[in-house]
Design an enzyme around this catalytic site. Sequence first.
Site, PDB file in Angstrom:
ATOM      1  N   LYS A  37       0.842  -1.202   0.000  1.00 35.21           N
ATOM      2  CA  LYS A  37       0.000   0.000   0.000  1.00 35.21           C
ATOM      3  C   LYS A  37       0.878   1.255   0.000  1.00 35.21           C
ATOM      4  O   LYS A  37       2.061   1.191   0.342  1.00 35.21           O
ATOM      5  CB  LYS A  37      -0.929  -0.014   1.219  1.00 35.21           C
ATOM      6  CG  LYS A  37      -0.211   0.039   2.551  1.00 35.21           C
ATOM      7  CD  LYS A  37      -1.154  -0.287   3.712  1.00 35.21           C
ATOM      8  CE  LYS A  37      -0.415  -0.244   5.026  1.00 35.21           C
ATOM      9  NZ  LYS A  37      -1.129  -0.941   6.094  1.00 35.21           N
ATOM     10  N   ARG A 135     -10.890  -0.548  14.843  1.00 35.27           N
ATOM     11  CA  ARG A 135     -11.040   0.344  13.695  1.00 35.27           C
ATOM     12  C   ARG A 135     -11.997  -0.336  12.717  1.00 35.27           C
ATOM     13  O   ARG A 135     -13.191  -0.416  12.973  1.00 35.27           O
ATOM     14  CB  ARG A 135      -9.650   0.588  13.098  1.00 35.27           C
ATOM     15  CG  ARG A 135      -9.555   1.649  12.053  1.00 35.27           C
ATOM     16  CD  ARG A 135      -8.139   1.770  11.511  1.00 35.27           C
ATOM     17  NE  ARG A 135      -7.647   0.524  10.920  1.00 35.27           N
ATOM     18  CZ  ARG A 135      -6.451   0.365  10.363  1.00 35.27           C
ATOM     19  NH1 ARG A 135      -5.603   1.353  10.336  1.00 35.27           N
ATOM     20  NH2 ARG A 135      -6.102  -0.778   9.849  1.00 35.27           N
ATOM     21  N   TYR A 263      15.103  30.190   7.037  1.00 38.77           N
ATOM     22  CA  TYR A 263      13.916  30.908   7.520  1.00 38.77           C
ATOM     23  C   TYR A 263      13.996  31.174   9.019  1.00 38.77           C
ATOM     24  O   TYR A 263      14.416  30.319   9.783  1.00 38.77           O
ATOM     25  CB  TYR A 263      12.657  30.086   7.247  1.00 38.77           C
ATOM     26  CG  TYR A 263      12.212  30.152   5.805  1.00 38.77           C
ATOM     27  CD1 TYR A 263      11.814  31.350   5.229  1.00 38.77           C
ATOM     28  CD2 TYR A 263      12.192  28.995   5.029  1.00 38.77           C
ATOM     29  CE1 TYR A 263      11.403  31.400   3.902  1.00 38.77           C
ATOM     30  CE2 TYR A 263      11.777  29.038   3.705  1.00 38.77           C
ATOM     31  CZ  TYR A 263      11.384  30.241   3.156  1.00 38.77           C
ATOM     32  OH  TYR A 263      10.983  30.284   1.851  1.00 38.77           O
ATOM     33  N   MET A 311      10.968  24.266   1.740  1.00 32.94           N
ATOM     34  CA  MET A 311      10.169  23.406   0.866  1.00 32.94           C
ATOM     35  C   MET A 311      11.057  22.671  -0.139  1.00 32.94           C
ATOM     36  O   MET A 311      10.877  21.482  -0.392  1.00 32.94           O
ATOM     37  CB  MET A 311       9.108  24.246   0.147  1.00 32.94           C
ATOM     38  CG  MET A 311       8.044  23.407  -0.531  1.00 32.94           C
ATOM     39  SD  MET A 311       6.777  24.382  -1.344  1.00 32.94           S
ATOM     40  CE  MET A 311       5.870  25.081   0.010  1.00 32.94           C
TER      41      MET A 311
HETATM   42  C1  LIG Z   1      -0.316  -2.073   6.648  1.00 35.73           C
HETATM   43  C2  LIG Z   1      -0.892  -3.356   7.039  1.00 35.73           C
HETATM   44  C3  LIG Z   1      -0.072  -4.482   7.256  1.00 35.73           C
HETATM   45  C4  LIG Z   1       1.433  -4.433   7.231  1.00 35.73           C
HETATM   46  O1  LIG Z   1       1.910  -3.955   8.463  1.00 35.73           O
HETATM   47  P1  LIG Z   1       3.471  -3.827   8.781  1.00 35.73           P
HETATM   48  O2  LIG Z   1       3.520  -3.410  10.207  1.00 35.73           O
HETATM   49  O3  LIG Z   1       4.018  -2.802   7.856  1.00 35.73           O
HETATM   50  O4  LIG Z   1       4.068  -5.164   8.556  1.00 35.73           O
HETATM   51  C5  LIG Z   1      -0.701  -5.687   7.519  1.00 35.73           C
HETATM   52  N1  LIG Z   1      -2.045  -5.773   7.591  1.00 35.73           N
HETATM   53  C6  LIG Z   1      -2.859  -4.718   7.403  1.00 35.73           C
HETATM   54  C7  LIG Z   1      -4.329  -4.894   7.503  1.00 35.73           C
HETATM   55  C8  LIG Z   1      -2.311  -3.474   7.138  1.00 35.73           C
HETATM   56  O5  LIG Z   1      -3.116  -2.420   6.972  1.00 35.73           O
END
Ligand SMILES: *Cc1c(COP(=O)(O)O)cnc(C)c1O
Length: 406
Positions: A37, A135, A263, A311
């Site tokens: 992701k 969550r 800055y 920046m």
């Molecule tokens: C991001 C994520 C992972 C991976 O987690 P890491 O700590 O980076 O290994 C696994 N499962 C879900 C549902 C996630 O959102």
Amino acid sequence: MDAKRVWAEINLDALGHNLASIRQAAGAGVRIMLVVKADAYGHGSVGIAHHAVRCGIGALGVGTSAEALELRHAGIRVPILVLGTVVDEELRDCLGYDIHLGLHAGDRARTLAELAGRMNCKAKVHLNVDTGMGRLGIPPARALSLLEEIHATPQLELAGVMTHLAATDGAQDPQGMLQSAVFDRFLAAARTVTEDLGWVHLANSAGIFTGLGDRYGTVRPGLAAYGVLPDSIDHAQELRPVMGLRSQIVFLKDVPKGTPVGYASTWKAPEATRIATLPIGYADGLPWRAAEGGEVLIRGQRAPIVGRISMDYTTVDVGHIRDIQVGEIATLVGSDGGQSISLAELANHAGTIPYEISCSIGRRVSQLFVGGEQIAVPGQPAPLATIANIPSVSASAANARAGRGV
Ligand SMILES: *Cc1c(COP(=O)(O)O)cnc(C)c1O
């Protein structure tokens, strides 16, 4: 190497090495769903995914349907799961491209079933059970009836059952063990509904390296694959960082004692010295807060960041490095000579976590893949059909795909 203003050097051999470590921790029979992701945590999901598939991983996890489609369009054929959830507008694409979806609500199950019926396909879903993350996910008490509904709906295929750890230290934290126990209890009940739960998965990186890796058939590593783990976890030292972040000196200026730099003039030269300007700023992903205590490597020596990070530019005190030249490479993350700066060290200075930094590496930063000629995971041949679709995964191919020269 073709030096640019700023580039992220992505070492595919380090990725292979880390996947082998994950394989060892998880056990030979366990399926690795590599989490890619957020553009593979800023490492470039297409290049990472291609090499990881060659190394024998069995599936990929993403955050959004757009990320999944990017991989499909790049020729990735392995199963892809949207780990969390999608909004209704993403459903059609997910079904059209055979993307697995996390599921935790009855109304979504019905929407999906109806859409799958119209599209004449099956929706592959992973029942997401909330064992303590609080969550996404359905509480175990209500998960069984959703499971029964999935099982009874021909347009839905139960492709997996999953939960997600809230504990950042995996099973080293009692909360992690507790979540695993809650999940086990749910799985036992679920098996009275159907023996075939599909892929069962709980462990993220911390879970895998604290003994939860071989408990279920599939694991979901992200961070560890990119070479980072909390220091509190053994094995953190076995992993190799995949990302380096480099820039080059664009300007050198000799300044007298007392000269303010940057800055708000927060820093004034305590002595006469030489200031190097680097063409990397917070817009590129270098955290603004890292100016406090942050360092870079030039010619194998540490040099402190001075003044505020702006920046587009960062200023560094290089008064102690002799005969320094414009064009010399500055390493913000990675090794140079005997020295190295880890993502974790930079994150520490910035008061954040390593993930946030790698994910924030901006679009202006080119990704330069190195290595990748060797397949590093032993005993895990990738499915032939998959390899056949991938002409090459070497660094030059990954760079070419990304439209970059080496
Ligand atoms: C991001 C994520 C992972 C991976 O987690 P890491 O700590 O980076 O290994 C696994 N499962 C879900 C549902 C996630 O959102």
